[in-house]
Design a protein around this motif. Structure first.
Motif, mmCIF file in Angstrom:
data_model
loop_
_atom_site.group_PDB
_atom_site.id
_atom_site.type_symbol
_atom_site.label_atom_id
_atom_site.label_comp_id
_atom_site.label_asym_id
_atom_site.label_seq_id
_atom_site.Cartn_x
_atom_site.Cartn_y
_atom_site.Cartn_z
ATOM 1 N N UNK A 105 0.829 -1.204 0.000
ATOM 2 C CA UNK A 105 0.000 0.000 0.000
ATOM 3 C C UNK A 105 0.866 1.258 0.000
ATOM 4 N N UNK A 106 1.933 1.214 0.767
ATOM 5 C CA UNK A 106 2.866 2.335 0.820
ATOM 6 C C UNK A 106 3.451 2.604 -0.565
ATOM 7 N N UNK A 107 3.821 1.556 -1.245
ATOM 8 C CA UNK A 107 4.377 1.691 -2.589
ATOM 9 C C UNK A 107 3.333 2.279 -3.540
ATOM 10 N N UNK A 108 2.081 1.846 -3.400
ATOM 11 C CA UNK A 108 1.008 2.328 -4.272
ATOM 12 C C UNK A 108 0.833 3.837 -4.151
ATOM 13 N N UNK A 109 0.716 4.336 -2.906
ATOM 14 C CA UNK A 109 0.473 5.775 -2.716
ATOM 15 C C UNK A 109 1.693 6.594 -3.127
ATOM 16 N N UNK A 110 2.882 6.104 -2.827
ATOM 17 C CA UNK A 110 4.076 6.875 -3.177
ATOM 18 C C UNK A 110 4.233 6.974 -4.700
ATOM 19 N N UNK A 111 3.912 5.915 -5.407
ATOM 20 C CA UNK A 111 4.023 5.962 -6.871
ATOM 21 C C UNK A 111 2.990 6.921 -7.460
ATOM 22 N N UNK A 112 1.762 6.905 -6.928
ATOM 23 C CA UNK A 112 0.754 7.853 -7.398
ATOM 24 C C UNK A 112 1.217 9.283 -7.176
#
Length: 946
Positions: free
Chosen positions: A539-546
């Motif tokens: 989830x952390x990776x998802x938000x940071x990429x967005x």
């Protein structure tokens, strides 16, 4: 002491008489099979290993493991295991057997838990118990037995009927059956995105993971657990929760599930319990006594007393109360809401209000959509509220899960004084529309899911919906901005965990429209520590990429972009392996932070790059980065930064092949720590103090104090078991256990290798799983299990290459070569070690050369046509490289086989002259097999030359 008689299914086991009965009739079963059944029943729910079963059943008798399989097969046939869905004994691959059927003890059980005992809370707190539970006692008892017997129970009924209340009571009743901490409550009311369902369960059960397939990882974690999981409020996520529940039922045979939903999940294994409305009198003119004999009226009067009603129910008011309960259709929440207004309007006043409200409470859950049922159930209660109460309640529906008084004022208030918002909120609490939750010493509030859905529909119909959603997002953006400014990216986030549902919602809103992305970028960067602290890495990776996709090209958000790059690198490294994306993120972050002058951020990024390069096996590159870290740290007043810099340099020199320099840097770091006291050594998900301690253990061994090195290695592993992040335990085991294996200690090592492997697999730490599997393979080879050892080593290499985890590849290849030669596959062994040596030289992995060259020499001597000359050259090259490193332990490991070779050739004096100075240089003269062998060689009298 075990109960003498227990029952399961239609069987009864009498230990005293050594008798197994089925429906009262004796079952023919062999003596050994009966002993196995008793042993497994005594450990019901646990996995019992084959060796333990052999010891329990065949005490003192030497038999093969096949005996267990044969007698268990006979026992399963006698029990009818697998027929008509019956499940009693399951085989847990690679571990043993487990008795999974619910057991009833014929002796009296221990008294139930005391009132007020709290069930474990995680994703969603266990709802506070009603005052008291009325009309559900028999249902709670029945469901408690059903959960134990059938494992997968769904409580299905209309909204507000009391499903959550009953589920919470069942869970509390079963605390002792599941050892308290193994009862978990998952509140799906705090989850809006179906893709987050596995993460919600993962967080609740205490499994901090973040791999690419969360469902598979969760199932792996649960496979050996015995626990009760409550899935609460699943109706809005029914497709995803039904799939997950079905998978858990099939693949986690000791996990019991209790589901609350407005519709059944309709998957295999599910037993549906339809929760009926509370009964009320059917007579139109009941007496007070007749009315009070029914649970609906009992509930109404109990809650009315709490609202301020004084006096007993009269015969005159009894028909009025029954009419209220009838209008509420026996639904508990509707009854409670009506009763909550009795203190203000009186019984007849509430009845009058309800009569004029045109309530639509006749709909059933499986006929009309959920929002219509909620409207029918709650409209009357909403209309009883004052205007400011209505407005505040609707706006509070913007929150997901728990919220604070401050948050309520910021999002739901309209510039009112804090006291006014607090008073309105307190009024809503009194009316049971808002619940109070204590988390530690902090007070939080929460709308029950049904009330929130109703209020949310009202809010969506108003003009304020968009502005409230924006207030909500901006409030949490500001909150986490303040947290980030005060604590940085690596704060202790435990106190902020209750906000995670609201942060998710704020992020979803922010990234749902282009004109809101600025808020999302800020919040994604500032809340990163929350997701990292919960180890929700995917989830952390998802938000940071967005966020990074939107932030590029701006000039005023450098600090946040750098933080997002750091977060992306850390989360990707653990979820996607040591990819080029990780390196690119770190290097871009360093470029930006260097231009921006952010010292602390650069330290974090350099630490991350150092770890990345170490993991991929670029030891020279990692040392160069450590030196750059040191330069920045020297400009800091932080003694903690100075200590970490020394430890990082020590680790770099250790792997780059300078053990003396490594020791000096490590010890300087420990002296700084001793002078400073406790310091925060966590950077980039690693505890650098633990990393330095394991380095010290390895250095002690290499520099000639092997006994002390082994003692410290064991102590470090024990300490790391309590580390915050799961990575730290794995790291300590993976790099301390080799110290023990270097010494020939295979007894203490295996337990920790197995634990590290299970730990890594449970938390989806795939590189560490590969390294742990490699250690297991090496251990098997060392203990004479060559074939399985070679298999594990081959599988480990595949994992390590896939994850680009090059740090342990040379050691794994060396172990594989030794296993192959033990299997008689000499050509393959020689090719393996030759390739490992060439690769280590090519990429500059000097650390492993002494051990690889020694392995090469041993293979050359053991092949069918020994090449003594080439072997001697390999041993001497090993000693030469070890001496260049200052690695006395490596020197001895090569000198011992070379001395044996020299003795065989009649070069006795040369052998002793080679070995004596290396042995004498050891500060400790015992603790390894090599030292023992060296003593034996040195005691041999030199022969006279021919």
């Amino acid at each position: 002491m075990a109960h003498m008689t227990v029952s399961f299914g239609n069987f009864r086991l009498d230990r005293a008489s050594r008798l197994l009965l089925q429906d009262g009739e004796p079952v023919r079963v062999g003596s050994r099979a009966l002993d196995l059944l008793i042993a497994l029943v005594d450990r019901a729910g646990d996995v019992v290993g084959k060796h333990e079963l052999l010891e329990l059943v065949w005490q003192g008798v030497v038999v093969d493991e096949a005996a267990v399989r044969v007698h268990l097969a006979s026992l399963r046939r006698a029990l009818g295991d697998g027929r008509d869905g019956a499940r009693y004994i399951v085989n847990v691959a690679g571990r043993g057997y487990s008795f999974v059927a619910p057991i009833t003890q014929d002796e009296p059980k221990a008294p139930p838990p005391q009132a007020g005992l709290q069930v474990r809370r995680s994703t969603g707190s266990m709802p506070p118990p009603p005052r008291p539970i009325i009309g559900r006692e028999h249902v709670i008892d029945s469901l408690s037995e059903l959960v134990l017997a059938r494992r997968f129970i769904s409580i299905v009924g209309s909204g507000g009927i009391g499903k959550t209340t009953v589920a919470a009571a069942v869970a509390e009743k079963l605390l002792s059956d599941f050892d308290d901490e193994n009862v978990v409550f998952v509140d799906f009311g705090a989850v809006s995105d179906p893709d987050l369902v596995p993460g919600a369960v993962t967080s609740a059960v205490g499994c901090a993971i973040g791999g690419a397939d969360p469902v598979a990882e969760l199932l792996t974690f649960l496979s050996g657990k015995r626990m009760l999981i409550v899935f609460d409020s699943c109706e809005h996520l029914v497709d995803r929760t039904s799939h997950l529940a079905g998978e858990v039922y099939q693949r986690a045979p000791s996990v019991h599930m209790l589901i609350t939903s407005r519709e059944s999940l309709r998957v295999e294994g599910e037993t549906v319990h339809l929760l009926s409305p509370l009964a009320y009198p059917t007579d139109e003119m009941p007496t007070a006594a007749e009315a009070l004999a029914t649970p609906a009226v009992q509930l109404f009067m109990d809650r009315a007393a709490f609202s301020g009603l004084h006096g007993e129910l009269t015969d005159g008011d009894a028909p009025v109360v029954v009419e209220i309960c009838r209008r509420a259709d026996g639904i508990a929440l509707a009854i409670e809401l009506a009763a909550s207004r009795v203190g203000t309007y009186g019984i007849r006043g509430v009845a009058s209000l309800l009569a004029n409200a045109e309530l639509r409470l006749v709909g059933r859950r499986n006929v009309v959509p959920r929002h219509q049922t909620l409207e029918a159930m709650l409209d009357w209660s909403f209309n009883l509220l004052a205007q400011d109460e209505q407005r505040i309640l609707c706006r509070l529906s913007a929150f997901v899960g728990l919220f604070t008084m401050e948050a309520a004022g910021s999002v739901a208030g309209d510039g009112e004084q804090d006291a006014e918002v607090a008073a309105t909120l307190a009024s809503l609490v009194d009316k049971s529309l808002v619940w109070v939750h204590l988390v530690g010493e902090s007070v939080f509030y929460r709308l029950p899911d049904m009330t929130r859905a109703y209020a949310r529909a009202k809010l969506d119909d108003s003009d304020a919906s968009g502005s409230i959603a924006e207030r909500h997002a901006r409030y949490f953006a500001a909150l986490f901005k303040a947290i980030a400014l005060e604590h940085g990216a690596y704060t202790d986030i435990d106190r902020y965990v209750p906000h995670v549902g609201n942060v998710r919602k704020a992020l979803e809103w922010s990234f749902s429209s282009d004109d809101r992305h600025a808020v999302g970028v800020e919040l994604a960067a500032d809340s990163a520590s929350l997701f990292l602290g919960l180890w929700l890495l995917a989830e952390c990776r998802h938000w940071s990429r967005l966020a990074l996709g939107d932030i590029k090209g701006t000039s005023d958000k450098t600090e946040r972009e750098v933080r997002l790059l750091e977060v992306l690198a850390l989360s990707s490294m653990h979820t996607q392996g040591n990819s080029q994306e990780v390196r690119a993120a770190l290097e871009r972050g360093l470029d930006l932070s260097e231009a921006d002058g952010g010292r602390l951020t650069r330290l974090h990024l350099f630490a991350g790059l150092n770890i990345f390069l170490t993991r991929v096996g670029d030891f020279e590159g990692a040392l160069a980065v450590a030196k750059r870290f040191d330069v920045i740290a020297r400009g800091s007043d932080s003694r903690g930064d100075h200590a970490i810099a020394e430890w990082m340099l020590g680790s770099g020199h250790h792997l780059a092949g300078d053990q003396v320099a490594a020791w000096e840097h490590h010890e300087r770091g420990f002296r700084i720590e001793a002078d400073t006291g406790d310091l925060d050594a966590d950077i980039f998900g690693y505890n650098h103090r633990l990393r330095a301690l394991l380095g010290r253990a390895r250095l002690l061994w290499l520099l000639g104090s092997p006994r002390s090195g082994c003692e410290l290695a064991r102590a470090v592993i024990d300490e790391s078991a309590n580390a915050r992040h799961p990575t730290n335990y794995c790291i300590c085991v993976l790099y301390c256990v080799p110290v023990l294996l270097w010494s020939g200690d295979t007894e203490w090592s295996y337990t920790h290798i197995e634990r590290a492997l299970a730990h890594a697999e449970r938390h989806s730490l795939f590189p560490y799983a590969g390294a742990a599997l490699a250690l297991k393979g090496e251990w098997l080879v060392m203990t004479g299990e060559e074939l399985p050892g070679v298999e594990d080593l081959r599988r480990a290499l595949q994992l390590l290459h896939r994850e680009n985890y090059g740090i342990v590849v040379p050691a794994t290849l060396g172990a594989l070569a030794r296993g192959l030669v033990d299997c008689g596959r000499y050509d393959e062994a020689r090719a393996t070690v030759d390739a490992a040596i060439s690769s280590a030289i090519e990429v500059g992995q000097k650390f492993y050369l002494p051990d690889l060259l020694r392995t090469q020499g041993e293979i050359l001597l053991r092949q069918p046509c020994p090449d003594a000359e080439a072997a001697e050259l390999a041993f001497r090259r090993s000693i030469e490289h070890a001496k260049a490193q200052g690695a006395l332990g490596w020197e001895l490991k090569a000198a011992v086989p070379l001395a044996h070779l020299l003795f065989q050739q009649g070069r006795d004096a040369e052998a002793q002259a080679l070995l004596a100075p290396i042995y004498d240089a050891h500060a400790e003269k015992d603790g390894t097999r090599d030292l023992t062998e060296a003593v034996n060689i040195l005691r041999r009298a030199p022969r006279e030359p021919d």
